[in-house]
Design a protein around this motif. Structure first.
Motif, PDB file in Angstrom:
ATOM      1  N   GLU A 128       0.806  -1.131  -0.043  1.00 43.45           N
ATOM      2  CA  GLU A 128      -0.035  -0.104   0.033  1.00 43.45           C
ATOM      3  C   GLU A 128       0.756   1.182  -0.104  1.00 43.45           C
ATOM      4  OE1 GLU A 128       0.089  -1.451   4.110  1.00 43.45           O
ATOM      5  OE2 GLU A 128      -0.223  -2.473   2.186  1.00 43.45           O
ATOM      6  N   GLU A 129       2.002   1.090   0.433  1.00 43.64           N
ATOM      7  CA  GLU A 129       2.759   2.141   0.554  1.00 43.64           C
ATOM      8  C   GLU A 129       3.595   2.389  -0.795  1.00 43.64           C
ATOM      9  OE1 GLU A 129       5.873   2.679   3.464  1.00 43.64           O
ATOM     10  OE2 GLU A 129       4.447   2.140   5.105  1.00 43.64           O
ATOM     11  N   ILE A 130       3.884   1.463  -1.489  1.00 44.50           N
ATOM     12  CA  ILE A 130       4.319   1.594  -3.072  1.00 44.50           C
ATOM     13  C   ILE A 130       3.206   2.563  -3.717  1.00 44.50           C
ATOM     14  CG2 ILE A 130       4.649   0.376  -5.212  1.00 44.50           C
ATOM     15  CD1 ILE A 130       6.104  -1.991  -3.714  1.00 44.50           C
ATOM     16  N   ALA A 131       1.795   2.009  -3.499  1.00 42.14           N
ATOM     17  CA  ALA A 131       0.776   2.735  -4.258  1.00 42.14           C
ATOM     18  C   ALA A 131       0.929   4.262  -4.217  1.00 42.14           C
ATOM     19  CB  ALA A 131      -0.449   1.853  -4.099  1.00 42.14           C
ATOM     20  N   ALA A 132       0.723   4.490  -2.597  1.00 43.43           N
ATOM     21  CA  ALA A 132       0.871   5.834  -2.123  1.00 43.43           C
ATOM     22  C   ALA A 132       1.958   6.693  -2.648  1.00 43.43           C
ATOM     23  CB  ALA A 132       0.803   5.865  -0.602  1.00 43.43           C
ATOM     24  N   SER A 133       3.042   6.009  -2.710  1.00 42.59           N
ATOM     25  CA  SER A 133       4.409   6.559  -3.301  1.00 42.59           C
ATOM     26  C   SER A 133       4.360   6.971  -4.881  1.00 42.59           C
ATOM     27  CB  SER A 133       5.593   5.722  -3.185  1.00 42.59           C
ATOM     28  OG  SER A 133       5.922   5.589  -1.725  1.00 42.59           O
ATOM     29  N   LEU A 134       3.529   5.985  -5.498  1.00 44.08           N
ATOM     30  CA  LEU A 134       3.421   6.357  -6.943  1.00 44.08           C
ATOM     31  C   LEU A 134       2.468   7.465  -7.173  1.00 44.08           C
ATOM     32  CD1 LEU A 134       3.022   2.689  -8.471  1.00 44.08           C
ATOM     33  CD2 LEU A 134       4.823   4.339  -8.559  1.00 44.08           C
ATOM     34  N   ARG A 135       1.424   7.695  -6.209  1.00 44.53           N
ATOM     35  CA  ARG A 135       0.593   9.070  -6.330  1.00 44.53           C
ATOM     36  C   ARG A 135       1.409  10.217  -6.200  1.00 44.53           C
ATOM     37  NH1 ARG A 135      -2.761   4.991  -3.222  1.00 44.53           N
ATOM     38  NH2 ARG A 135      -4.222   4.184  -4.817  1.00 44.53           N
ATOM     39  N   ALA A 136       2.147  10.071  -5.024  1.00 42.98           N
ATOM     40  CA  ALA A 136       3.056  11.151  -4.559  1.00 42.98           C
ATOM     41  C   ALA A 136       3.963  11.517  -5.697  1.00 42.98           C
ATOM     42  CB  ALA A 136       3.605  10.731  -3.152  1.00 42.98           C
ATOM     43  N   VAL A 137       4.603  10.767  -6.054  1.00 42.52           N
ATOM     44  CA  VAL A 137       5.726  11.178  -7.217  1.00 42.52           C
ATOM     45  C   VAL A 137       5.053  11.391  -8.590  1.00 42.52           C
ATOM     46  CG1 VAL A 137       7.484   9.961  -8.687  1.00 42.52           C
ATOM     47  CG2 VAL A 137       7.424   9.614  -6.269  1.00 42.52           C
ATOM     48  N   HIS A 138       3.746  10.977  -8.828  1.00 42.64           N
ATOM     49  CA  HIS A 138       2.865  11.552  -9.983  1.00 42.64           C
ATOM     50  C   HIS A 138       2.553  12.730  -9.534  1.00 42.64           C
ATOM     51  CE1 HIS A 138      -0.770  11.843 -12.341  1.00 42.64           C
ATOM     52  NE2 HIS A 138       0.113  11.383 -13.229  1.00 42.64           N
ATOM     53  N   GLY A 139       2.337  13.343  -8.355  1.00 42.75           N
ATOM     54  CA  GLY A 139       1.847  14.649  -7.923  1.00 42.75           C
ATOM     55  C   GLY A 139       2.886  15.551  -7.810  1.00 42.75           C
ATOM     56  N   GLY A 140       4.106  15.110  -8.221  1.00 45.65           N
ATOM     57  CA  GLY A 140       5.145  16.204  -8.236  1.00 45.65           C
ATOM     58  C   GLY A 140       6.403  16.112  -6.953  1.00 45.65           C
ATOM     59  N   GLN A 141       5.842  15.025  -5.845  1.00 42.00           N
ATOM     60  CA  GLN A 141       6.814  14.726  -4.781  1.00 42.00           C
ATOM     61  C   GLN A 141       7.995  14.055  -5.293  1.00 42.00           C
ATOM     62  OE1 GLN A 141       5.088  13.994  -1.017  1.00 42.00           O
ATOM     63  NE2 GLN A 141       2.881  14.790  -2.018  1.00 42.00           N
ATOM     64  N   SER A 142       9.109  14.077  -4.466  1.00 46.37           N
ATOM     65  CA  SER A 142      10.148  13.319  -4.506  1.00 46.37           C
ATOM     66  C   SER A 142      10.127  12.449  -2.982  1.00 46.37           C
ATOM     67  CB  SER A 142      11.469  14.068  -4.858  1.00 46.37           C
ATOM     68  OG  SER A 142      11.371  14.776  -6.073  1.00 46.37           O
ATOM     69  N   LEU A 143      10.640  11.072  -3.178  1.00 42.26           N
ATOM     70  CA  LEU A 143      10.726  10.374  -2.179  1.00 42.26           C
ATOM     71  C   LEU A 143      11.989   9.370  -1.891  1.00 42.26           C
ATOM     72  CD1 LEU A 143       6.914   8.905  -2.246  1.00 42.26           C
ATOM     73  CD2 LEU A 143       7.866  10.909  -0.580  1.00 42.26           C
ATOM     74  N   ILE A 144      12.366   9.298  -0.720  1.00 42.37           N
ATOM     75  CA  ILE A 144      13.286   8.336  -0.295  1.00 42.37           C
ATOM     76  C   ILE A 144      12.913   7.502   0.788  1.00 42.37           C
ATOM     77  CG2 ILE A 144      15.956   7.968   0.301  1.00 42.37           C
ATOM     78  CD1 ILE A 144      16.460  10.313  -1.175  1.00 42.37           C
ATOM     79  N   SER A 145      13.029   6.059   0.890  1.00 42.73           N
ATOM     80  CA  SER A 145      12.905   5.572   2.134  1.00 42.73           C
ATOM     81  C   SER A 145      13.740   6.117   3.117  1.00 42.73           C
ATOM     82  CB  SER A 145      13.119   3.974   1.788  1.00 42.73           C
ATOM     83  OG  SER A 145      12.564   3.472   0.799  1.00 42.73           O
ATOM     84  N   PRO A 146      12.883   6.471   4.330  1.00 36.58           N
ATOM     85  CA  PRO A 146      13.344   6.974   5.417  1.00 36.58           C
ATOM     86  C   PRO A 146      14.878   6.579   5.876  1.00 36.58           C
ATOM     87  CG  PRO A 146      11.222   6.617   5.952  1.00 36.58           C
ATOM     88  CD  PRO A 146      11.616   6.091   4.408  1.00 36.58           C
ATOM     89  N   SER A 147      15.291   5.362   5.813  1.00 34.69           N
ATOM     90  CA  SER A 147      16.506   4.790   6.271  1.00 34.69           C
ATOM     91  C   SER A 147      17.654   5.144   5.370  1.00 34.69           C
ATOM     92  CB  SER A 147      16.446   3.235   6.484  1.00 34.69           C
ATOM     93  OG  SER A 147      16.203   2.556   4.974  1.00 34.69           O
ATOM     94  N   MET A 148      17.315   5.196   3.973  1.00 34.97           N
ATOM     95  CA  MET A 148      18.312   5.463   3.099  1.00 34.97           C
ATOM     96  C   MET A 148      18.461   7.256   3.202  1.00 34.97           C
ATOM     97  SD  MET A 148      19.299   2.817   1.745  1.00 34.97           S
ATOM     98  CE  MET A 148      20.367   3.590   0.400  1.00 34.97           C
ATOM     99  N   ALA A 149      17.469   7.993   3.522  1.00 34.13           N
ATOM    100  CA  ALA A 149      17.685   9.428   3.436  1.00 34.13           C
ATOM    101  C   ALA A 149      18.371   9.809   4.442  1.00 34.13           C
ATOM    102  CB  ALA A 149      16.072   9.967   3.678  1.00 34.13           C
ATOM    103  N   SER A 150      18.173   8.892   5.664  1.00 33.18           N
ATOM    104  CA  SER A 150      19.368   9.562   6.790  1.00 33.18           C
ATOM    105  C   SER A 150      20.796   9.295   6.514  1.00 33.18           C
ATOM    106  CB  SER A 150      19.123   8.503   8.011  1.00 33.18           C
ATOM    107  OG  SER A 150      19.019   7.136   7.796  1.00 33.18           O
TER     108      SER A 150
END
Length: 238
Positions: A128-150
């Motif tokens: 479900e997070e993959i689906a939400a991430s697709l929506r967010a990225v399609h909407g113009g956001q950029s995302l990194i898994s929190p562990s990798m972002a740190s």
């Protein structure tokens, strides 16, 4: 470029309504592709328009289909996800690209960001997070898994502190040999020691020696820092 994927809208509809998000799925493991497709097919606002099994095929399919989002693994045969990301930017510039991978290597993360990826997610993320991430990225956001972002933020902070210390001390930039520069550029592009050895026609041990030497000369502690140094000093070809 960091943060958790937002929760989908209550009604599951695309943000602002409209057409469903068209997704191209790219992964060299057919069973994983099938599982991912089954998960995403449950989402009313997401449609799988195609699939590919390696980077080269991904570029061809992206040019043909012009998807809204490309969901792609990093390490694949023939052409990696990083190389495909660069090429897809040319043939389908409107497509957003999300890396979905098992790789927690900092060099892969940095190379993906440098190549223009809009997201970097680990494969242990719930469906479900993959689906939400697709929506967010399609909407113009950029995302990194929190562990990798740190990891990314920590590396940038460390490199910034060392750079500031060197500037304050007015230490001249260290001179790298021509071969060390070649190796540094390839490290910055996310190449493994084996890949570098094959490209430069030298042994893996020789590559390891070059990497160790250039890190010592530059007073860096990781390949990630070396990659960021190369970008900061504009050592990479456009």
């Amino acid at each position: 470029m960091a943060g958790q994927a937002p929760a989908p809208d209550d009604d599951g509809a695309p943000a602002g309504g409209g057409e469903p998000i068209r997704v191209l799925v790219v992964d060299d493991h057919v069973l994983y592709r099938r599982g991912l497709e089954r998960v995403l097919e449950l989402e009313e606002d997401i449609v799988i328009v195609g699939e590919a099994s390696d980077g080269a095929e991904a570029v061809a399919r992206a040019e043909e289909l012009v998807p809204d989002v490309v969901l792609m693994d990093v390490r694949m045969p023939r052409s990696s996800g990083i190389e495909a990301c660069v090429a897809i930017r040319e043939v389908a510039p409107s497509a957003r690209i999300v890396m979905l991978t098992m790789s927690e290597e900092e060099a892969d993360l940095f190379s993906a960001v440098q190549a223009g990826a809009n997201g970097y997610l680990l494969k242990d993320v719930p469906g479900e997070e993959i689906a939400a991430s697709l929506r967010a990225v399609h909407g113009g956001q950029s995302l990194i898994s929190p562990s990798m972002a740190s990891h990314l933020l920590a590396e940038f902070a460390a490199l910034s502190r060392r750079g500031a210390a060197r500037d304050a001390a007015a230490v001249p930039a260290p001179r790298l040999t021509a071969r060390e520069l070649e190796v540094l550029r390839l490290v910055a592009r996310g190449r493994s020691n084996r890949d570098i050895a094959g490209e430069l026609f030298i042994s893996e041990n020789t590559v390891k020696n070059h990497v160790r030497n250039l890190l010592e000369k530059l007073q860096l502690h990781s390949r990630m820092e070396a990659a960021m140094y190369a970008v900061k000093e504009k050592l990479l070809d456009p």
